[in-house]
Design a protein around this motif. Sequence first.
Motif, mmCIF file in Angstrom:
data_model
loop_
_atom_site.group_PDB
_atom_site.id
_atom_site.type_symbol
_atom_site.label_atom_id
_atom_site.label_comp_id
_atom_site.label_asym_id
_atom_site.label_seq_id
_atom_site.Cartn_x
_atom_site.Cartn_y
_atom_site.Cartn_z
ATOM 1 N N PHE A 1 0.997 -1.102 0.089
ATOM 2 C CA PHE A 1 -0.213 0.292 -0.199
ATOM 3 C C PHE A 1 0.860 1.240 0.063
ATOM 4 O O PHE A 1 0.261 2.074 -0.406
ATOM 5 C CB PHE A 1 -0.774 0.052 1.090
ATOM 6 C CG PHE A 1 -1.939 1.437 1.778
ATOM 7 C CD1 PHE A 1 -3.164 0.626 0.799
ATOM 8 C CD2 PHE A 1 -1.652 2.539 1.639
ATOM 9 C CE1 PHE A 1 -3.385 2.147 0.681
ATOM 10 C CE2 PHE A 1 -2.103 2.996 2.638
ATOM 11 C CZ PHE A 1 -3.502 3.491 1.082
ATOM 12 N N GLY A 2 1.995 1.518 0.419
ATOM 13 C CA GLY A 2 2.667 2.824 1.029
ATOM 14 C C GLY A 2 3.465 3.043 -0.401
ATOM 15 O O GLY A 2 3.477 4.046 -1.258
ATOM 16 N N VAL A 3 4.249 1.462 -1.212
ATOM 17 C CA VAL A 3 4.666 1.665 -2.265
ATOM 18 C C VAL A 3 3.541 1.980 -3.049
ATOM 19 O O VAL A 3 3.907 3.019 -4.077
ATOM 20 C CB VAL A 3 5.475 0.519 -3.033
ATOM 21 C CG1 VAL A 3 6.129 1.007 -4.935
ATOM 22 C CG2 VAL A 3 6.628 0.564 -1.712
ATOM 23 N N GLU A 4 2.468 1.924 -3.633
ATOM 24 C CA GLU A 4 1.185 2.192 -4.053
ATOM 25 C C GLU A 4 0.964 3.801 -4.189
ATOM 26 O O GLU A 4 0.711 3.995 -5.166
ATOM 27 C CB GLU A 4 -0.267 1.560 -3.760
ATOM 28 C CG GLU A 4 -1.220 1.372 -4.656
ATOM 29 C CD GLU A 4 -1.876 0.499 -4.825
ATOM 30 O OE1 GLU A 4 -2.352 -0.745 -5.297
ATOM 31 O OE2 GLU A 4 -2.900 0.690 -3.898
ATOM 32 N N ASN A 5 1.313 3.898 -2.929
ATOM 33 C CA ASN A 5 0.383 5.464 -2.991
ATOM 34 C C ASN A 5 1.949 5.998 -2.701
ATOM 35 O O ASN A 5 1.638 7.595 -2.086
ATOM 36 C CB ASN A 5 -0.565 5.217 -1.225
ATOM 37 C CG ASN A 5 -1.690 4.873 -1.860
ATOM 38 O OD1 ASN A 5 -2.346 5.969 -2.428
ATOM 39 N ND2 ASN A 5 -1.668 3.660 -1.463
ATOM 40 N N GLY A 6 3.122 6.078 -2.722
ATOM 41 C CA GLY A 6 3.696 6.910 -3.247
ATOM 42 C C GLY A 6 4.645 6.891 -2.073
ATOM 43 O O GLY A 6 5.888 7.977 -2.474
ATOM 44 N N ALA A 7 4.916 6.018 -1.753
ATOM 45 C CA ALA A 7 5.607 6.144 0.416
ATOM 46 C C ALA A 7 6.774 5.426 -0.492
ATOM 47 O O ALA A 7 7.049 4.568 -0.718
ATOM 48 C CB ALA A 7 4.883 6.015 1.260
ATOM 49 N N SER A 8 8.121 6.236 0.067
ATOM 50 C CA SER A 8 9.456 5.648 -0.034
ATOM 51 C C SER A 8 10.219 4.893 1.172
ATOM 52 O O SER A 8 11.369 3.952 1.045
ATOM 53 C CB SER A 8 10.575 6.905 -1.035
ATOM 54 O OG SER A 8 10.918 7.701 0.534
ATOM 55 N N ARG A 9 9.783 4.815 2.280
ATOM 56 C CA ARG A 9 9.885 4.939 3.301
ATOM 57 C C ARG A 9 8.374 4.164 3.871
ATOM 58 O O ARG A 9 7.818 5.142 4.385
ATOM 59 C CB ARG A 9 11.311 5.286 4.364
ATOM 60 C CG ARG A 9 10.357 6.322 5.318
ATOM 61 C CD ARG A 9 11.603 6.671 5.803
ATOM 62 N NE ARG A 9 11.134 7.858 6.427
ATOM 63 C CZ ARG A 9 11.449 9.574 5.476
ATOM 64 N NH1 ARG A 9 11.861 9.714 4.690
ATOM 65 N NH2 ARG A 9 10.883 10.661 6.922
ATOM 66 N N ALA A 10 9.257 3.199 5.601
ATOM 67 C CA ALA A 10 8.125 3.309 6.533
ATOM 68 C C ALA A 10 8.481 3.527 7.902
ATOM 69 O O ALA A 10 9.591 3.362 8.463
ATOM 70 C CB ALA A 10 7.663 1.989 5.973
#
Length: 294
Positions: free
Chosen positions: A212-221
Amino acid sequence: HLVIAMSSLNYLALGLGLGLVATASGFTPPPSSGFAPHLAGARDFASRLHAVGGIIPATPEDIAATKPMTYDEIAEAAAFWGCRIESTTLGPAYRFELRRTPWRKVKDEYVNMKTDERSATKPTELEMVKKFGSPISDTDDVLMMEDEDLLGYTVGFVQPGGVLHADTIQVRRFSGYWTRRGKGYFDRDPDSAPNPGVYGLGMLLAGMCACFGVENGASRAELLAVFDDEKQHKILVRYYRKLGFEEVRFIEEKLTDFVDRVAWGGEGTIMKVELDKWTRKWAPIFRNPDSGLL
């Protein structure tokens, strides 16, 4: 086997699954509640990893060459263990639930452990459910206590700037998949959770968060290894390190950390991980759900 909640969560540690439980906000239910931190012994952990060596890419080159995990692969891995994933999203916010079903993958077919019904194709009860709506609930802790089919859930959101804030992850501790039926004989217990491997079923929720993070433009968690007591905190930090997380800084109960304590819901160590690398490195365990790691 595992429970984590990052920010109000401790375990998600973004997930990862060993079979541990955490809550960034500091959710630490009493042992009688059925939820408690649990880690496999160091010797058992090391021996099982050695037995399946080669599945997880180790070098930067191997990781970069590995295809990232996908939602469908995670859902298939969940189905292998007789679980269904339910997804509820609204803009940058998410909620993923892991639910138990009576179905199990046995060799080349699916078997209903309660009715003995068999199917060559995946039953609809194992198909991932996608919904749109508010991922927030005021009764999550109650659900975990009363809804026996709810094995775990995670809630979070992607912040402006490309950071996935893993707010909460709770996973019901594994309570046994085999039950004794007479002296020396064991049979499957359809009313218990599937038997997790080294990393546990919580890894399924972690994978959904990462995708979900990658799909929504997040590069890190980012997540919080909560500090409820020193021993538990050290276990969480050590566990997250093994999963590739790096320590950012420790949040203390002091005025200069007030904003962070509000954001994360308590004291602890903020940790981070690069999502592209994580979704590649851990992808093989979803593609090989019977490897002993998941």
